[in-house]
Enzyme design. Sequence first.
Site, mmCIF file in Angstrom:
data_model
loop_
_atom_site.group_PDB
_atom_site.id
_atom_site.type_symbol
_atom_site.label_atom_id
_atom_site.label_comp_id
_atom_site.label_asym_id
_atom_site.label_seq_id
_atom_site.Cartn_x
_atom_site.Cartn_y
_atom_site.Cartn_z
ATOM 1 N N CYS A 158 0.835 -1.211 0.000
ATOM 2 C CA CYS A 158 0.000 0.000 0.000
ATOM 3 C C CYS A 158 0.865 1.253 0.000
ATOM 4 C CB CYS A 158 -0.905 0.000 1.220
ATOM 5 S SG CYS A 158 -0.005 -0.169 2.783
ATOM 6 N N HIS A 307 -2.208 1.083 7.117
ATOM 7 C CA HIS A 307 -2.470 1.142 5.688
ATOM 8 C C HIS A 307 -2.027 2.515 5.176
ATOM 9 C CE1 HIS A 307 -4.349 -0.097 2.014
ATOM 10 N NE2 HIS A 307 -5.409 0.668 2.100
ATOM 11 N N ASN A 327 -8.255 4.438 -2.508
ATOM 12 C CA ASN A 327 -7.722 3.219 -1.915
ATOM 13 C C ASN A 327 -7.061 2.374 -3.008
ATOM 14 O OD1 ASN A 327 -7.176 1.330 0.042
ATOM 15 N ND2 ASN A 327 -9.309 0.748 0.405
#
Length: 360
Positions: A158, A307, A327
């Site tokens: 991520c 994240h 995202n």
Amino acid sequence: MMPTGPGVVACVCVGCLLFFGILSKFRPKSWEEDEFQFYIDKFNKSYVNETEYQQRFLAFKKSLEMIEIMNKNRTYQTSALYGVTAFSDMLQSEFEDLRLQKNYAERMALRQANNAGSNEKLHRFRRDFTDANLPRKIDWRTQGALTPVNNQHECGACWAFSAIETIEAAHWLRTGELRPLSTQQMIDCARNGNNGCRGGDICTLFEWLVDNDVAIRPADDYPLHLRDEQCKKLTSVGNATTASESKTDVRVTNFVCMDMIGKEDDLLAGIGRMGPVAVAVNAISWQNYLGGVIQHHCGSHPALMNHAVQIVGYDLEAEIPHYLVRNSWGEEFGHQGYLKIAIGGNLCGIVNEVAAVEVT
Ligand SMILES: *[C@@H]1O[C@H](CO)[C@@H](O)[C@H](O)[C@H]1NC(C)=O
Ligand SMILES: *[C@@H]1O[C@H](CO)[C@@H](O)[C@H](O)[C@H]1NC(C)=O
Ligand SMILES: *[C@@H]1O[C@H](CO)[C@@H](O)[C@H](O)[C@H]1NC(C)=O
Ligand SMILES: *[C@@H]1O[C@H](CO)[C@@H](O)[C@H](O)[C@H]1NC(C)=O
């Protein structure tokens, strides 16, 4: 005699109804299993055997409970709505293992300790970042500044996705050209504590890119494989196209990385002037996120960070003023891959670690 017959029958029947009604109410089988079957069909799930089926069903029921609790706090039509997603058949711990980065907070803490007092050269840059008139809303997607939504699948990179997305946007702002850049190169090559699909940090990545004057390759030249591979040195590879290749390299020349707790207005101004930013977040409650503005159930403590994502705009005119967040879980997640997080309360820890870049 008396007409007791029908009366008795009626009584028995009412009794039956009550009895079975109560039974089915307390028997988990009925509606939850129906829901699960519907879920399996809708998300095209297949489980190898009865054991796995039962495990997934258990996790699914826990998700249903969580969804019910979380939806109780909806205050507006546009508040976050929770429901079953592709991740709802995982226990929260499995979700954390497969989709989040458990060690993000440790990496952040390490960086902050290492970087203490090394911020001087960033002063001017930081002033730029926070000094602007504030438009009521910005959505960099509509400007054509962004590449399509990524899907990291089970690769815990991520940090590389959000950093590369932010470099792409900064490059677009500077040149007007939208060029997809290689996330795989970051997965394979980034050092400074970064560790491919096993985790990293947006700020230590930017630091590594600046300190080593790294030429970031176009995504086509160094394609995404979503696994840890040998770092390929491509800068001098190629014969006929060497010159144009080096022209297509993008470099990060400066970056800023800071917490903006209590300074979210400054962050909005920064997004307006400098474009999208990369941020760390706590995404544990996103497992069952369907859409709407997150206002609750998203803890902000730095120890909860797990994240990294990208803020690509905001809307102060909306019923619930919010950030627009990209995202990297594919387009099926949330609003075509995006989500909305309320401005002002450091929700999900979204301003614990904010990073912006300057690029060539
Ligand atoms: C459903 O899943 C199976 C295997 O898991 C796959 O082969 C098939 O293409 C999927 N179908 C759809 C519509 O996604
Ligand atoms: C079910 O599948 C899992 C995963 O493949 C396996 O570990 C387990 O032993 C299987 N259980 C049964 C009862 O077959
Ligand atoms: C959610 O709502 C419940 C009552 O419905 C309340 O007790 C709780 O404090 C609320 N949580 C948040 C985070 O607002
Ligand atoms: C570039 O070099 C490779 C081998 O070194 C060769 O196979 C290829 O044909 C060359 N390409 C061009 C366009 O010259």
